[in-house]
Design a protein around this motif. Structure first.
Motif, mmCIF file in Angstrom:
data_model
loop_
_atom_site.group_PDB
_atom_site.id
_atom_site.type_symbol
_atom_site.label_atom_id
_atom_site.label_comp_id
_atom_site.label_asym_id
_atom_site.label_seq_id
_atom_site.Cartn_x
_atom_site.Cartn_y
_atom_site.Cartn_z
ATOM 1 N N TYR A 37 0.747 -1.149 0.113
ATOM 2 C CA TYR A 37 0.051 -0.003 -0.272
ATOM 3 C C TYR A 37 1.008 1.110 -0.006
ATOM 4 C CZ TYR A 37 -3.737 -3.301 1.007
ATOM 5 O OH TYR A 37 -4.574 -4.263 1.107
ATOM 6 N N GLN A 39 0.658 5.371 0.909
ATOM 7 C CA GLN A 39 -0.145 6.322 1.569
ATOM 8 C C GLN A 39 0.466 7.673 1.333
ATOM 9 O OE1 GLN A 39 -0.681 6.120 5.897
ATOM 10 N NE2 GLN A 39 -2.866 6.984 5.740
ATOM 11 N N THR A 43 -3.707 11.277 3.239
ATOM 12 C CA THR A 43 -4.664 10.623 2.502
ATOM 13 C C THR A 43 -4.876 9.430 2.820
ATOM 14 O OG1 THR A 43 -3.139 9.642 0.577
ATOM 15 C CG2 THR A 43 -4.130 11.948 0.312
ATOM 16 N N ALA A 44 -5.887 8.432 2.448
ATOM 17 C CA ALA A 44 -6.116 7.207 2.847
ATOM 18 C C ALA A 44 -5.130 6.297 1.833
ATOM 19 C CB ALA A 44 -7.353 6.637 2.483
ATOM 20 N N PRO A 45 -4.638 5.145 2.576
ATOM 21 C CA PRO A 45 -3.986 4.206 1.872
ATOM 22 C C PRO A 45 -4.517 3.850 0.520
ATOM 23 C CG PRO A 45 -4.137 3.391 4.113
ATOM 24 C CD PRO A 45 -5.137 4.405 3.825
ATOM 25 N N LEU A 47 -4.205 0.566 -2.512
ATOM 26 C CA LEU A 47 -3.420 -0.716 -2.978
ATOM 27 C C LEU A 47 -2.662 -0.462 -4.093
ATOM 28 C CD1 LEU A 47 -3.567 -3.707 -2.301
ATOM 29 C CD2 LEU A 47 -5.438 -3.897 -4.213
ATOM 30 N N TYR A 88 3.484 0.487 2.807
ATOM 31 C CA TYR A 88 3.304 -0.579 3.880
ATOM 32 C C TYR A 88 3.273 -1.831 3.061
ATOM 33 C CZ TYR A 88 2.172 3.279 6.964
ATOM 34 O OH TYR A 88 1.996 4.537 7.976
#
Lengths: 111, 119
Positions: A37, A39, A43-45, A47, A88
């Protein structure tokens, strides 16, 4: 202490190739898929890589994933300033009870 | 288009209760697992657990078992994360996240809900 181990930081200059490692065990990415992921700040992660080495549509082919045993890597080629983000790895861990585990994250700096 | 829209930021005091929400659209809400992920200030991602809105089957991460409660109302396409007694250490951004196929494969994320708990 994260179940999956990543280096806390990585860096590179524009155009370079960088790799980020993710180390686990036989109960997680050694036997289950690894996911990556991205990020971006605030912001949101998102994929980036699924099932070890597959890219969702819309993810540039500059991003690639690989896995060997209980270790995985994310490679970013042709580094760009907009790649500066936290990365991540993640996977399913069978022990002690099933759960998703994340690595601690790697902050990528584009110099 | 699949979307997850979360409720707004909350400021609470220690000991108070709270429920935040995550509304899904653009897909059959009852047939995909919805997970919750915590991100404490300046820290990494932590998986809290997951709920299947179709039958409210739940898996809690051991780290969060007993600390939070998941629920879902498929009639209004909404999942919830609830605390009965907040602590200052619950201060974090909470993301709802929809599984795709694998347990750790999260292709869709909510925008996050910032929960701030003061002591």
């Amino acid at each position: 202490q994260s179940v999956l181990t990543q280096p806390p930081s990585a860096s590179g200059t524009p155009g370079q190739r960088v790799t980020i490692s993710c180390s686990g065990s036989s109960s997680n990415i050694g036997t289950n898929y690894v996911y990556w992921y991205q990020q971006l700040p605030g912001t949101a992660p998102r994929l980036l890589i699924y099932m070890d080495d597959r890219r969702p549509s819309g993810v540039p082919d500059r991003f690639s994933g690989s896995k060997s045993g209980a270790s995985a890597s994310l490679a970013i080629s042709g580094l760009r300033s907009e790649d500066e983000a936290d990365y991540y790895c993640a996977g399913w861990d069978d022990r002690p009870s099933g759960r998703v585990v994340f690595g601690g994250g790697t902050k990528l700096t584009v110099l | 288009e699949v979307q997850l829209v979360q409720s707004g930021a909350e400021v609470k005091k220690s000991g108070e209760s709270l429920r935040i929400s995550c509304k899904g659209s653009g897909y059959n809400f009852g047939t995909y697992w919805i997970g919750w992920v915590r991100q404490m200030p300046g820290k990494g991602l932590e998986w809290m657990g997951i709920i299947y809105p179709g039958d409210s089957n739940i898996i809690y991460s051991p780290s969060f078992q007993g600390q939070v409660t998941f629920s879902a109302d498929k009639s209004i396409n909404t999942a919830y994360l609830q605390w009965s007694s907040l602590k200052a250490s619950d201060t974090a951004i909470y993301y709802c996240a929809r599984q795709t196929s694998g347990w750790a494969e999260i292709a869709y994320w909510g925008q996050g809900t910032l929960v701030t708990v003061s002591s």
